[in-house]
Design a protein around this motif. Structure first.
Motif, short mmCIF file in Angstrom:
data_model
loop_
_atom_site.label_atom_id
_atom_site.label_comp_id
_atom_site.label_asym_id
_atom_site.label_seq_id
_atom_site.Cartn_x
_atom_site.Cartn_y
_atom_site.Cartn_z
N ILE A 91 -35.65 12.53 -9.09
CA ILE A 91 -36.66 11.71 -9.09
C ILE A 91 -36.28 10.05 -9.38
CG2 ILE A 91 -38.62 10.69 -10.62
CD1 ILE A 91 -39.47 13.34 -10.94
N VAL A 92 -35.21 9.97 -10.10
CA VAL A 92 -34.49 8.71 -10.18
C VAL A 92 -33.77 8.46 -8.93
CG1 VAL A 92 -32.59 7.47 -11.36
CG2 VAL A 92 -33.84 9.06 -12.68
N ARG A 93 -33.06 9.32 -8.22
CA ARG A 93 -32.53 8.70 -7.01
C ARG A 93 -33.70 8.70 -5.88
NH1 ARG A 93 -28.59 6.53 -8.92
NH2 ARG A 93 -26.81 7.66 -9.17
N ASN A 94 -34.56 9.40 -5.95
CA ASN A 94 -35.48 9.18 -4.81
C ASN A 94 -36.91 8.39 -4.82
OD1 ASN A 94 -34.30 11.09 -2.69
ND2 ASN A 94 -34.38 12.28 -4.56
N GLY A 95 -37.32 8.31 -6.27
CA GLY A 95 -38.32 7.66 -6.63
C GLY A 95 -39.42 8.75 -6.59
N ILE A 96 -40.74 8.35 -7.09
CA ILE A 96 -41.99 9.15 -7.09
C ILE A 96 -43.15 8.28 -7.29
CG2 ILE A 96 -41.82 9.98 -9.54
CD1 ILE A 96 -42.91 12.52 -8.68
N SER A 97 -44.11 8.33 -6.26
CA SER A 97 -45.17 7.60 -6.29
C SER A 97 -44.82 5.93 -6.62
CB SER A 97 -46.10 7.94 -7.46
OG SER A 97 -47.56 7.41 -7.49
N ALA A 98 -45.28 5.52 -7.79
CA ALA A 98 -45.15 4.01 -8.13
C ALA A 98 -43.62 3.78 -8.55
CB ALA A 98 -46.15 3.66 -8.87
N MET A 99 -42.92 4.86 -8.72
CA MET A 99 -41.74 4.81 -9.37
C MET A 99 -40.65 4.49 -8.27
SD MET A 99 -39.47 7.09 -11.76
CE MET A 99 -37.57 7.13 -11.72
#
Ligand code: HEC
Length: 129
Positions: A91-99
């Motif tokens: 999730i940190v490397r790809n992002g998710i939704s608004a992140m």
């Protein structure tokens, strides 16, 4: 002589790759510092400002996770007991939704390992918010 130097420089280049593959689980203590710098502005703990409806709005990550899980999971990441290091890193490397995703020039792989260790360490008595 030149060839020997080349071999040595190749070994020097490859060494970090090898040591990273065999890297032990990250350090939760350093992970906490990285988390506080990079994640807390969005995943902070809810603060009650006294004004109705304003407290969660200060932390977009916490607010989004409260909406996403509707009370089935704590919205504050440090209270979660079901995160895995792989999930955190992906999730940190790809992002998710608004992140947004985070680059290696911002948080390098070793630091990300530490954050994952911090978020997935055993919690004897997790608080529910
Ligand atoms: C700019 C704000 C922002 C920053 C900075 C941020 N996040 Fe997030 N994060 C979010 C939002 C918003 C979500 C919810 C996304 C969604 O709706 O699925 C989220 C979701 C997550 C999730 C998913 C949890 C789940 O169960 O769905 C993880 C894990 C996570 N963030 C970890 C981190 C870590 C670790 C950092 C720091 C390295 C970080 N985030 C930095 C905004 C942020």
């Amino acid at each position: 002589m030149k060839r020997v130097a080349l071999v040595y420089s190749l070994i020097a280049l490859a060494a970090p790759l090898v040591s990273q593959a065999a890297a032990p689980a990250g350090s939760p203590d350093n992970g906490k510092l990285v988390y506080e710098k990079w994640c807390l502005p969005c995943h902070g703990v809810r603060v009650d400002t006294g004004f109705p409806g304003t407290s969660n709005a200060m932390y977009p990550g916490t607010a989004a996770l409260a909406v996403k899980y509707k009370g089935t999971q704590p919205p504050v990441l440090t209270d979660r007991t079901n995160l895995t290091p792989e999930l955190v890193k992906t999730i940190v490397r790809n992002g998710i939704s608004a992140m947004p995703r985070t680059r290696k020039t911002e948080i390098n792989d070793a630091e990300l390992n530490d954050v994952a260790a911090y978020l997935t360490q055993k919690k004897p008595n997790p608080t529910r918010r």
